[in-house]
Design a protein around this motif. Structure first.
Motif, short mmCIF file in Angstrom:
data_model
loop_
_atom_site.label_atom_id
_atom_site.label_comp_id
_atom_site.label_asym_id
_atom_site.label_seq_id
_atom_site.Cartn_x
_atom_site.Cartn_y
_atom_site.Cartn_z
N GLU A 1 -6.03 -5.41 -10.44
CA GLU A 1 -5.14 -6.27 -11.22
C GLU A 1 -3.80 -6.44 -10.52
O GLU A 1 -3.22 -7.54 -10.51
CB GLU A 1 -4.94 -5.67 -12.62
N LYS A 2 -3.28 -5.38 -9.92
CA LYS A 2 -2.04 -5.47 -9.16
C LYS A 2 -2.20 -6.43 -7.97
O LYS A 2 -1.31 -7.22 -7.67
CB LYS A 2 -1.61 -4.09 -8.65
N VAL A 3 -3.36 -6.31 -7.30
CA VAL A 3 -3.63 -7.18 -6.15
C VAL A 3 -3.70 -8.63 -6.57
O VAL A 3 -3.11 -9.52 -5.92
CB VAL A 3 -4.95 -6.75 -5.46
N LEU B 1 8.84 -8.39 0.55
CA LEU B 1 7.45 -8.71 0.21
C LEU B 1 6.49 -7.99 1.14
O LEU B 1 5.43 -7.51 0.70
CB LEU B 1 7.22 -10.22 0.27
N GLN B 2 6.81 -7.93 2.40
CA GLN B 2 5.98 -7.20 3.34
C GLN B 2 5.85 -5.74 2.93
O GLN B 2 4.75 -5.16 2.97
CB GLN B 2 6.56 -7.31 4.76
N GLN B 3 6.97 -5.14 2.54
CA GLN B 3 6.95 -3.74 2.14
C GLN B 3 6.10 -3.52 0.90
O GLN B 3 5.32 -2.58 0.81
CB GLN B 3 8.39 -3.26 1.88
N ARG B 4 6.22 -4.43 -0.07
CA ARG B 4 5.41 -4.33 -1.29
C ARG B 4 3.93 -4.47 -0.97
O ARG B 4 3.08 -3.75 -1.52
CB ARG B 4 5.83 -5.40 -2.30
N ALA B 5 3.62 -5.39 -0.06
CA ALA B 5 2.22 -5.59 0.33
C ALA B 5 1.66 -4.35 1.01
O ALA B 5 0.53 -3.92 0.72
CB ALA B 5 2.11 -6.80 1.27
N LEU B 6 2.43 -3.75 1.89
CA LEU B 6 1.98 -2.55 2.60
C LEU B 6 1.79 -1.37 1.65
O LEU B 6 0.85 -0.59 1.79
CB LEU B 6 2.97 -2.20 3.72
N GLU B 7 2.71 -1.23 0.70
CA GLU B 7 2.59 -0.14 -0.28
C GLU B 7 1.36 -0.31 -1.16
O GLU B 7 0.64 0.66 -1.46
CB GLU B 7 3.86 -0.07 -1.13
N LEU B 8 1.11 -1.56 -1.59
CA LEU B 8 -0.07 -1.83 -2.42
C LEU B 8 -1.35 -1.63 -1.62
O LEU B 8 -2.33 -1.07 -2.13
CB LEU B 8 0.00 -3.26 -2.96
N ALA B 9 -1.35 -2.03 -0.36
CA ALA B 9 -2.52 -1.84 0.50
C ALA B 9 -2.80 -0.36 0.69
O ALA B 9 -3.96 0.07 0.68
CB ALA B 9 -2.30 -2.52 1.84
N LYS B 10 -1.74 0.44 0.87
CA LYS B 10 -1.93 1.89 1.05
C LYS B 10 -2.50 2.53 -0.22
O LYS B 10 -3.40 3.37 -0.16
CB LYS B 10 -0.61 2.57 1.41
#
Length: 328
Positions: free
Chosen positions: A97-99, A139-148
């Protein structure tokens, strides 16, 4: 409110398993064919196993031993394994859902292209849909954190599935096969042998199925033709080397001295579900037929034990109340 006898209660849950096969096909097109597998297993129990329990004393004796000595092991496995699987899947849905939310915002801002994309194998793959270099640092940081977060949980989930395969195969599969083998032996009138009274290892039951079912039999298709997968998966679950998870290629590696198996993560999870479908159908089906014939204190106690395996928040099956058999 509807009232059900114990055998009707178990039968309703037995029939409900078909809906799980249908649900799996609906949530992911790659699961096409799963409903037919579940339906075939349901038909096998309905036509061969349950009538044998009702009509053949030798098979009923096996069901009686199952009900008194083995069912509680299956309930414990269902409770503990089911709880672990449920929690990891629930967490995975939260991450998905976050993704979805992140991708929606990224697309609105022009940083994601979803055209032509119908499915990503796992949540962490969403990064490949992003125009990452065009995004600002935040946004890049949020994407990387969500991916991790997604990658960490996906790694956990495949290991939970591996443990589920080992537990189901070793504990529940063998106890259900104790009854199933007798139901298959009684129709052609095969000679009773000493080990019919013993609980065997999974490989012994697979060997027997290999020698006594043809390639079109549903148990041959699911277990005999995939015997190496289940054997190796069970062994890897208890081995110090453990499972290999190649996330960027969506591959599961099950190391074995003689035959290391490499399988796509979707197939890995589907083979687990086939095993679970068999175990769920076997447990509920056997107890339904047994209760219908026993109609007494054992069936009443089994219902109470079975109901305790589900969390109080569980919603499923048909609403109603169980009426216990009179035991005066």
């Amino acid at each position: 409110m509807k009232h059900f006898w114990p055998h009707e209660y178990f039968r309703l849950d037995f029939d409900q398993i078909i809906e799980e096969g249908r649900r799996q096909e609906q949530i992911y097109p790659g699961n096409a064919g799963e409903l037919s597998i579940v339906t075939a297993m349901h038909a096998f129990f309905s036509k061969d196993v349950l009538p044998a329990i009702l009509n053949e004393d030798w098979v009923y004796d096996a069901a009686d031993k199952f009900a008194n000595d083995y069912a509680k092991d299956c309930f414990r496995n269902l409770h503990l394994g089911g709880q672990e699987i449920y929690l990891t899947q629930h967490k995975l849905l939260e991450i998905k859902e976050k993704v979805i939310d992140f991708l929606g915002h990224a697309k609105s801002a022009g940083f994601a292209s979803l055209e032509g994309t119908t499915h990503i194998t796992k949540a962490s793959d969403f990064v490949g849909l992003l125009k990452f270099d065009e995004m600002n640092v935040n946004l890049q940081q949020r994407a990387l954190e969500l991916a991790k977060e997604a990658k960490d949980h996906e790694d956990l989930q495949v290991r939970v599935v591996l443990r589920g395969i080992g537990d189901c195969y070793e504990v529940v599969f063998t106890r259900i096969m104790f009854v199933v083998r007798r139901s298959l032996k009684v129709k052609p009138g095969q000679t009773q042998v000493k080990n019919d009274t013993k609980l065997l290892q999974p490989s012994d039951y697979i060997d027997w199925l290999a020698n006594n079912t043809n390639a079109h039999h549903i148990l041959n298709q699911v277990f005999v033709q995939q015997r190496e997968f289940y054997r190796v998966a069970r062994n890897v679950g208890n081995h110090h080397e453990g499972l290999g998870w190649v996330a960027d290629k969506d591959k599961i590696i099950l190391p074995d001295r003689n035959n290391t198996i490499r399988v796509h993560v979707d197939e890995f999870q589907q083979r687990f579900r086939f095993l679970v479908h068999f175990c769920d159908l076997g447990l509920r089906g056997i107890l339904s037929a047994y209760s219908q014939r026993e109609k007494g204190a054992v069936a009443n106690e089994l219902v109470k034990e079975y109901e305790r395996t589900f969390p109080t928040s569980w919603v499923g099956g048909e609403e109603g109340e169980v009426t216990l058999y009179p035991t005066s």
